[in-house]
Write a protein that holds these residues in place. Structure first.
Motif, PDB file in Angstrom:
ATOM      1  N   GLU A 161       9.524   5.026   0.508  1.00 57.50           N
ATOM      2  CA  GLU A 161       9.070   4.338   1.723  1.00 57.50           C
ATOM      3  C   GLU A 161       7.899   5.060   2.385  1.00 57.50           C
ATOM      4  N   LEU A 162       7.945   6.385   2.403  1.00 54.45           N
ATOM      5  CA  LEU A 162       6.857   7.155   3.009  1.00 54.45           C
ATOM      6  C   LEU A 162       5.536   6.870   2.308  1.00 54.45           C
ATOM      7  N   SER A 163       5.558   6.830   0.999  1.00 51.88           N
ATOM      8  CA  SER A 163       4.338   6.569   0.239  1.00 51.88           C
ATOM      9  C   SER A 163       3.820   5.162   0.499  1.00 51.88           C
ATOM     10  N   LEU A 164       4.740   4.195   0.577  1.00 50.79           N
ATOM     11  CA  LEU A 164       4.342   2.809   0.804  1.00 50.79           C
ATOM     12  C   LEU A 164       3.669   2.622   2.157  1.00 50.79           C
ATOM     13  N   THR A 165       4.092   3.398   3.141  1.00 54.54           N
ATOM     14  CA  THR A 165       3.554   3.233   4.496  1.00 54.54           C
ATOM     15  C   THR A 165       2.409   4.191   4.823  1.00 54.54           C
ATOM     16  N   LYS A 166       2.409   5.372   4.194  1.00 55.19           N
ATOM     17  CA  LYS A 166       1.428   6.394   4.552  1.00 55.19           C
ATOM     18  C   LYS A 166       0.368   6.667   3.477  1.00 55.19           C
ATOM     19  N   LYS A 167       0.584   6.152   2.274  1.00 55.13           N
ATOM     20  CA  LYS A 167      -0.346   6.432   1.183  1.00 55.13           C
ATOM     21  C   LYS A 167      -0.799   5.128   0.543  1.00 55.13           C
ATOM     22  N   GLU A 168      -1.354   4.270   1.368  1.00 57.92           N
ATOM     23  CA  GLU A 168      -1.733   2.927   0.913  1.00 57.92           C
ATOM     24  C   GLU A 168      -2.806   2.963  -0.177  1.00 57.92           C
ATOM     25  N   THR A 169      -3.735   3.904  -0.071  1.00 62.91           N
ATOM     26  CA  THR A 169      -4.790   4.000  -1.086  1.00 62.91           C
ATOM     27  C   THR A 169      -4.200   4.281  -2.455  1.00 62.91           C
ATOM     28  N   LEU A 170      -3.275   5.225  -2.516  1.00 62.83           N
ATOM     29  CA  LEU A 170      -2.606   5.559  -3.771  1.00 62.83           C
ATOM     30  C   LEU A 170      -1.851   4.352  -4.309  1.00 62.83           C
ATOM     31  N   VAL A 171      -1.115   3.674  -3.447  1.00 64.54           N
ATOM     32  CA  VAL A 171      -0.341   2.506  -3.863  1.00 64.54           C
ATOM     33  C   VAL A 171      -1.257   1.432  -4.431  1.00 64.54           C
ATOM     34  N   ASN A 172      -2.386   1.208  -3.765  1.00 64.97           N
ATOM     35  CA  ASN A 172      -3.329   0.175  -4.230  1.00 64.97           C
ATOM     36  C   ASN A 172      -3.984   0.557  -5.557  1.00 64.97           C
ATOM     37  N   VAL A 173      -4.265   1.835  -5.737  1.00 62.24           N
ATOM     38  CA  VAL A 173      -4.856   2.294  -7.003  1.00 62.24           C
ATOM     39  C   VAL A 173      -3.891   2.027  -8.158  1.00 62.24           C
ATOM     40  N   ILE A 174      -2.626   2.337  -7.943  1.00 61.76           N
ATOM     41  CA  ILE A 174      -1.621   2.113  -8.984  1.00 61.76           C
ATOM     42  C   ILE A 174      -1.433   0.617  -9.232  1.00 61.76           C
ATOM     43  N   LYS A 175      -1.434  -0.156  -8.175  1.00 64.07           N
ATOM     44  CA  LYS A 175      -1.291  -1.607  -8.331  1.00 64.07           C
ATOM     45  C   LYS A 175      -2.446  -2.170  -9.157  1.00 64.07           C
TER      46      LYS A 175
END
Length: 270
Positions: free
Chosen positions: A162-176
């Motif tokens: 959850e922390l990554s999903l809310t605080k690390k949006e750039t990382l999440v988008n790169v992986i997506k």
């Protein structure tokens, strides 16, 4: 040496890889599904100053060719050994995350002499249950009908805490985006390979090499209980749980991940 491709003549497939740094025994990183070698960037950047580090794209993923044959965990494990042969690497420390761990557990059973040590990250030895196989088949049907966008959106929600999903949006988008950029047939065949992989739990006690088991504390894909099982059944193993991380612990908490890996490598390499 930098980013390049090598043709494994035995199977006529081009494998794309990064090769940085120097050292007698290289560290080879195997990515998870449905990612590519770029998911190891924090580790490559950190370890290239002190070690030779190699990250490659599993066949069909990233920039590697698909080759012939039906994709399977055993085929990917065979590719690992042939890849090492092509680079004239007799022994390596090999680090596999998720599907990369499945590949490593398959390879170690048949080619134990090729490894100096193992690092099993956010992975497990059990095969898919019937329920999980059904979920993978539903995912395949959905991908064929709707494309990779919906699949990628749901997938990132399952692999990040959850922390990554809310605080690390750039990382999440790169992986997506890396998932969406993967060829649709590769994702489909990858899901099939995961569903059909064999259970390797009965081989754990035979592993005599130094082994580090790493797992994100909030990993819901391959939960901590599965990493504890690996640690309990691999004789010469150490377990480290990484706080505030889900299934992609190497990306969510790279500093902590790298510290544990460096300590492990130093413990038996001096």
């Amino acid at each position: 040496m930098s980013t390049t491709k090598i043709n494994i003549s035995n199977i006529n497939v081009d494998i794309s890889y990064d090769d940085f740094g120097t050292g007698k025994t290289p560290i080879i990183f195997i990515h998870g599904f449905p990612f590519n070698r770029s998911s190891w960037k924090p580790q490559m950047a950190f370890f290239k100053e002190t070690h030779r580090v190699i990250a490659y794209d599993i066949r069909g993923f990233g920039q590697s060719g698909i080759g012939e044959g039906i994709p399977s965990i055993q085929l990917f494990a065979d590719d690992l050994i042939l890849f090492m042969d092509a680079l004239q690497i007799e022994k390596a420390i090999v680090c596999g995350l998720s599907m990369g761990g499945y590949i490593l557990l398959d390879a170690i059973e048949r080619h134990s002499s090729r490894f100096e040590a193992l690092v099993l990250c956010d992975t497990q030895c059990i095969g898919d249950s019937n329920e999980t196989k059904e979920k993978r088949q539903k995912a395949i049907t959905s991908i064929i009908e709707d494309g990779l966008e919906p699949f990628a959106s749901g997938f990132v929600k399952s692999v990040f805490c959850e922390l990554s999903l809310t605080k690390k949006e750039t990382l999440v988008n790169v992986i997506k985006e890396s998932i969406i950029s993967t060829a649709l047939p590769t994702v489909v065949s990858g899901l099939t390979a995961l569903a059909e992989r064999k259970d390797t739990c009965n081989t754990l006690s035979k592993i005599k090499l130094p082994t580090l088991v790493l797992c994100g504390e909030e990993d819901t894909v391959t939960p901590v209980a599965q990493s504890k099982f690996l640690n309990d059944h691999i004789p010469n193993s150490t377990l480290q749980i990484i706080p505030q991380a889900g299934h992609l612990s190497n990306l969510e908490q790279p500093e902590v991940f790298n510290t544990h890996l460096l300590s492990f490598v130093r413990s038996f390499k001096g």
